[in-house]
Design a protein around this motif. Structure first.
Motif, short mmCIF file in Angstrom:
data_model
loop_
_atom_site.label_atom_id
_atom_site.label_comp_id
_atom_site.label_asym_id
_atom_site.label_seq_id
_atom_site.Cartn_x
_atom_site.Cartn_y
_atom_site.Cartn_z
N ILE A 47 1.79 3.75 6.48
CA ILE A 47 0.52 3.80 5.85
C ILE A 47 -0.46 4.03 6.30
O ILE A 47 -1.55 4.39 6.01
N LEU A 48 -0.53 5.12 7.72
CA LEU A 48 -1.54 5.61 8.44
C LEU A 48 -1.49 7.09 7.61
O LEU A 48 -0.21 7.63 7.66
N ARG A 49 -2.36 7.71 7.31
CA ARG A 49 -2.38 9.01 7.00
C ARG A 49 -2.36 10.13 8.37
O ARG A 49 -2.56 9.67 9.35
N PRO A 50 -1.76 11.25 7.98
CA PRO A 50 -1.51 12.23 9.16
C PRO A 50 -2.88 12.50 9.92
O PRO A 50 -3.98 12.44 9.51
N PHE A 108 0.82 -1.19 -0.05
CA PHE A 108 -0.03 -0.11 0.00
C PHE A 108 0.86 1.32 -0.11
O PHE A 108 2.00 1.35 0.67
N PRO A 109 0.54 2.35 -0.53
CA PRO A 109 1.19 3.83 -0.55
C PRO A 109 1.12 4.23 0.96
O PRO A 109 0.44 3.85 1.61
N SER A 110 1.93 5.34 1.22
CA SER A 110 1.98 5.82 2.18
C SER A 110 0.89 6.70 2.49
O SER A 110 0.19 7.00 1.67
N ASN A 111 0.34 7.05 3.82
CA ASN A 111 -0.58 7.70 4.20
C ASN A 111 -1.91 7.53 3.77
O ASN A 111 -2.67 8.07 2.97
N SER A 112 -2.14 6.25 3.57
CA SER A 112 -3.44 5.70 2.93
C SER A 112 -4.65 5.41 3.89
O SER A 112 -5.85 5.68 3.62
#
Length: 597
Positions: free
Chosen positions: A284-287, A253-257
């Motif tokens: 992988i957690l968004r801000p 998965f991309p970053s910050n998803s």
């Protein structure tokens, strides 16, 4: 003639020849540039052979033809075959950090060229939403998990069915009450702020199943381990899931998803190996996203006796966890009973204050945050790109508005724009409506699990949002990275290379959708193996909708018929002569071959 210091003659260059040589050089450069333009344009024309803009007429396209082909049946003991996570091959890999549970695909010479049979007695799956609570035992004949987990109320066998009462190790009173408590701790779960979640070590995905009614779409994740059928149970029931493990490589998965990540006694050693697994959750957690943990060492003062440990050891583990999370710019958000919630930093102020020489350090600019296909885990903090100020949880549109808002990260994509996003949405709304005319089952309870095998912005999934379905959006690891856009609009998906097997069990999707996949990937991936993989993961009586250039359709039909599919060719909604739609349906058959292949 001049002479050198030794008196020997020195030949001077003929100045009359300098200009012609220069001209020839310039001409050659110009010719090379011209040929390069022709080559590139021809390459693009071939890739876009299906396009209405092609200068060729349909009659000039000679369809790809292949000889008649046949496929034998695999042995019945391959009914749950997962090629890249095959227990038969685990002994080849080390057990350190569970490396053996990661993807290890067989080389080409070891690939199966046979049709994976269903288990004996396989039945058409129970339809959603009834399937959330029960499934046929014969479809997932796993007696081991029934014996091991029945006391924890994960599932129980009653007659010909498995029943899922919604229990779990950390929620003996039922998953509903567990999530109720979680919502009290995280009000953002109630108002559309939180839309996407990942459940690591998901069990039978009871948590993800419960959240569907609360407007939260969860991707349940578990390895193929000694429980064997966790992910298979989830998908059989119509709950989104994928095989995977946090080990030595990033999750696909991309970053910050994801808006939220969850672990309910998932047995991941979060503080070991320098906290590298928790660093991946951070990536992988968004801000502003939430990490939820229940199980050791949470509530250790009350629970430690049941964990076969000491209160001192659990106290130490809790302190290490707190220290590690703080070093990653997580803050304790809320806690009660067995549940603790941390929140990822909503801005970059905390990261800017991190001391360079203190572990974990910030990743350098050379490490691509979104690279996630066989990318090794890195013991560093992926800092969110500060230029994307509207991708954090507090800034992104709430669900369901975010589905139709052009995400900020679309600017990362070549020619990506709000206009392109709007056009894509409009196109897929029309195409999905046309599909429903071709397949009356689409939009009914007969189709639940859908995969869009070659998506761009997730437009097909968005067009089906009001239907009783969920869609796994797949982005090729070789295609432009549009997966952040998919997640930002509140959908789920994964990276994948279709030259390999997908991370799922057999018979786990009701409909597979391909939009020009072979046009894009046939130069890398052999068509036969892609179609065999589609047959493996498609449920009996399931559909494949294949939009392709007329160059490929006849060859696809030939292979599909060898796989016991029934296909018909349809015009596109615009009546294109360059592109057609194949509507294929997989037949239900039972194994007649008991010997290994």
């Amino acid at each position: 003639m001049d002479t050198n210091k030794d008196g020997k003659p020195v030949t001077q260059p003929d100045k009359s020849r300098i200009v012609p040589v220069s001209i020839i050089f310039a001409v050659l450069c110009g010719f090379s540039f011209y040929m390069g333009i022709i080559f590139c344009s021809e390459k693009y024309r071939f890739v876009s052979i299906y396009s209405q803009k092609s200068v060729e007429s349909p009659s000039s396209i000679i369809p790809l033809q292949i000889k008649n082909i046949s496929f034998p049946e695999c042995s019945i003991d391959f009914h749950d075959y997962t090629p890249c996570t095959d227990p038969r091959r685990w002994k080849k890999y080390i057990s350190y950090r569970l490396t053996l549970l990661e993807r290890h695909c067989p080389p080409k010479l070891e690939r199966k060229e046979c049709l994976v049979p269903p288990p004996d007695g396989y039945k058409t799956p129970i339809r959603w939403p009834k399937s959330r609570h029960e499934c046929w035992y014969s479809n997932v004949p796993n007696e081991w998990i029934n014996k091991q987990k029945s006391n924890q109320h994960w599932l129980k066998k009653e007659g010909e069915k498995f029943i899922f009462p919604g229990g779990g190790t950390m929620f003996p009173n039922g998953v509903g009450k567990y999530v109720d408590l979680m919502q009290d701790l995280i009000p953002e779960m109630k108002d559309g702020t939180i839309r996407t979640a990942i459940d690591t070590g998901c069990g039978v995905a009871s948590w993800g199943g419960d959240l569907l009614d609360r407007g939260i779409l969860t991707l349940s994740l578990a390895p193929r381990d000694n429980h064997r059928a966790q992910v298979q149970f989830a998908l059989e029931r119509g709950i989104p899931a994928i095989l995977g493990v946090i080990s030595t490589h990033r999750l696909p998965f991309p970053s910050n998803s994801f808006d939220m990540a969850h672990c309910s006694r998932c047995l991941i050693p979060w503080t070991e190996f320098g906290g590298i697994y928790l660093l991946e959750i951070h990536r992988i957690l968004r801000p502003g996203g939430f990490w939820v943990l229940s199980g050791p060492p949470i509530n250790y003062k009350r629970r430690w006796r049941g964990w076969n440990t000491t209160i001192e050891a659990q106290s130490s583990d809790y302190e290490k966890l707190q220290e590690l999370l703080t070093s990653m710019c997580f803050k304790m958000f809320n806690a009660k009973g067995d549940i603790a919630v941390w929140q990822k930093s909503q801005d970059n102020n905390c990261y800017n204050k991190l001391v360079r020489d203190v572990y974990p350090t910030k990743c350098d600019d050379g490490l691509e945050p979104d690279s996630a296909w066989y990318t090794p885990l890195s013991a560093c903090i992926v800092v969110p790109d500060p230029k994307f100020k509207k991708s954090g949880l507090s800034s992104i549109s709430k669900w369901p508005e975010r589905l139709h808002v052009a995400p900020e990260r679309i600017s990362m994509i070549h020619r990506g724009s709000a206009k392109a996003f709007k056009v894509d949405n409009s196109k897929w709304k029309k195409q999905a409506a046309y599909y429903k005319k071709l397949i009356p089952d689409l939009g009914t309870d007969k189709i639940r699990n859908i995969m869009d095998m070659n998506t761009v912005y997730g437009g097909f999934a968005a067009a089906l949002i009001n239907d009783p379905v969920w869609v796994m959006n797949v982005i090729s690891s070789y295609a432009p990275n549009t997966l952040p856009v998919v997640f930002d609009r509140g959908l789920i998906g994964t990276f994948h290379d279709w030259c390999e097997a997908f991370s799922t069990y057999p018979r786990t999707y009701d409909l597979l959708h391909l939009d020009r996949l072979f046009t894009a990937e046939s130069h890398r991936c052999e068509m036969k193996y892609v179609l065999l993989e589609m047959d493996r993961i498609l449920r009996p009586s399931g559909y494949a909708v294949i939009r392709e250039s007329v160059y490929f359709t006849d060859a696809i039909t030939t292979i599909a018929e060898a796989m016991r599919w029934e296909c018909r060719k349809e015009d596109t909604e615009k009546g294109s002569d360059f592109q057609k739609i194949l509507i294929c349906q997989k037949k239900l058959w039972y194994s007649s071959n008991q010997s290994s292949r």
